[in-house]
Design a protein around this motif. Structure first.
Motif, PDB file in Angstrom:
ATOM      1  N   PHE A 157      13.679  37.706  30.264  1.00 42.81           N
ATOM      2  CA  PHE A 157      13.511  38.883  29.413  1.00 42.81           C
ATOM      3  C   PHE A 157      12.054  38.982  28.996  1.00 42.81           C
ATOM      4  N   ASP A 158      11.644  40.191  28.654  1.00 42.57           N
ATOM      5  CA  ASP A 158      10.292  40.446  28.168  1.00 42.57           C
ATOM      6  C   ASP A 158      10.326  40.429  26.639  1.00 42.57           C
ATOM      7  N   PRO A 159       9.645  39.464  25.994  1.00 43.93           N
ATOM      8  CA  PRO A 159       9.692  39.388  24.528  1.00 43.93           C
ATOM      9  C   PRO A 159       9.164  40.639  23.832  1.00 43.93           C
ATOM     10  N   LYS A 160       8.352  41.437  24.540  1.00 47.78           N
ATOM     11  CA  LYS A 160       7.855  42.685  23.942  1.00 47.78           C
ATOM     12  C   LYS A 160       8.985  43.698  23.786  1.00 47.78           C
ATOM     13  N   TYR A 161      10.039  43.537  24.601  1.00 45.81           N
ATOM     14  CA  TYR A 161      11.178  44.446  24.553  1.00 45.81           C
ATOM     15  C   TYR A 161      12.439  43.703  24.116  1.00 45.81           C
ATOM     16  N   ALA A 162      12.281  42.923  23.047  1.00 44.85           N
ATOM     17  CA  ALA A 162      13.406  42.204  22.461  1.00 44.85           C
ATOM     18  C   ALA A 162      13.353  42.374  20.949  1.00 44.85           C
ATOM     19  N   CYS A 163      14.521  42.496  20.343  1.00 42.62           N
ATOM     20  CA  CYS A 163      14.637  42.593  18.892  1.00 42.62           C
ATOM     21  C   CYS A 163      15.594  41.500  18.432  1.00 42.62           C
ATOM     22  N   LEU A 164      15.138  40.644  17.523  1.00 44.12           N
ATOM     23  CA  LEU A 164      15.972  39.561  17.004  1.00 44.12           C
ATOM     24  C   LEU A 164      16.391  39.870  15.572  1.00 44.12           C
ATOM     25  N   VAL A 165      17.694  39.763  15.317  1.00 50.33           N
ATOM     26  CA  VAL A 165      18.238  39.909  13.956  1.00 50.33           C
ATOM     27  C   VAL A 165      18.793  38.547  13.551  1.00 50.33           C
ATOM     28  N   ASP A 166      18.221  37.945  12.499  1.00 50.75           N
ATOM     29  CA  ASP A 166      18.593  36.583  12.094  1.00 50.75           C
ATOM     30  C   ASP A 166      18.347  36.434  10.598  1.00 50.75           C
TER      31      ASP A 166
END
Length: 229
Positions: A157-166
């Motif tokens: 995956f490309d971290p620029k196109y990832a959203c983390l909810v935590d």
């Protein structure tokens, strides 16, 4: 902008952390005191010292480790109270809408494999996720950059196109250090505890999970970094 992959934590994000509060801060000290024939206060002090010693390590999330460490079957204890496992506000509403809108969703939890299995048996999150990972499988907890590096090798995956909810700041910091651009936290991980004030948190925060939807809409319309927006 392409749709980001939405990465969700489980306990305290999708599921009410009240269950884990109940187990680790109440039921385990009670069972420990019964097992070792000491006072509840003594058990609380012993366990608190153990927790602090291993906080944010892989051991900290392992029911097998704690069973051996404290002489109480921690997984069995969780099964005894499994009726208390519950989703947070807006959990299924959000997941259904994300599915309908074509988002790819990943579940990334520090819960061990046995804990993940227990939770999924009682709250069926699995239909909404293409990837479901326990940090036990990776060999590092999410607080460490190594977790994200290994995850990326296993599931590119490309971290620029990832959203983390935590709900955990050190986890979000680990993801940020790896390069994940869009980071969201939770104001009230446990319904048994007061909500945290959004302005006091290091990352943008939501309460009801459906509040994520307008944030994602904003992301798709404007190529911005959520963390600085």
């Amino acid at each position: 902008m392409q749709k980001p992959i939405i990465m969700f934590d489980m306990d305290g994000t999708l599921l009410d952390l009240a269950f884990d509060d109940l187990i680790w801060n109440h039921k385990l000290p009670e069972r420990h005191a019964e097992t070792h024939q000491c006072t509840l206060e003594q058990s609380q002090n012993i366990l608190k010292a153990f927790y602090q010693q291993h906080n944010h390590t892989l051991c900290w999330y392992s029911s097998k480790y704690w069973t051996e460490k404290v002489g109480v079957d921690v997984l069995q204890l969780q099964y005894e109270h499994k009726d208390k496992i519950a989703p947070r506000v807006g959990c299924f509403e959000l997941l259904k809408q994300l599915t309908q809108q074509g988002y790819r969703c990943w579940l990334l939890t520090n819960a061990d494999c046995a804990g993940l299995k227990l939770k999924l048996e009682n709250v069926d999150l699995s239909p909404y996720f293409e990837v479901m990972i326990s940090s036990e499988e990776i060999g590092y907890s999410k607080e460490f950059v190594e977790f994200w590096q290994i995850l990326q090798k296993q599931h590119p995956f490309d971290p620029k196109y990832a959203c983390l909810v935590d709900d955990t700041a050190p986890v979000l910091k680990g993801a940020e250090n790896f390069g994940i651009q869009h980071l969201i936290t939770i104001t009230q991980p446990s319904s048994l505890r007061a909500a945290r004030h959004a302005l006091e948190l290091e990352y943008p925060a939501i309460h009801d999970l459906t509040e994520l939807l307008p944030i994602l809409s904003h992301l798709e319309n404007k190529d911005v970094d959520v963390k600085t927006a």
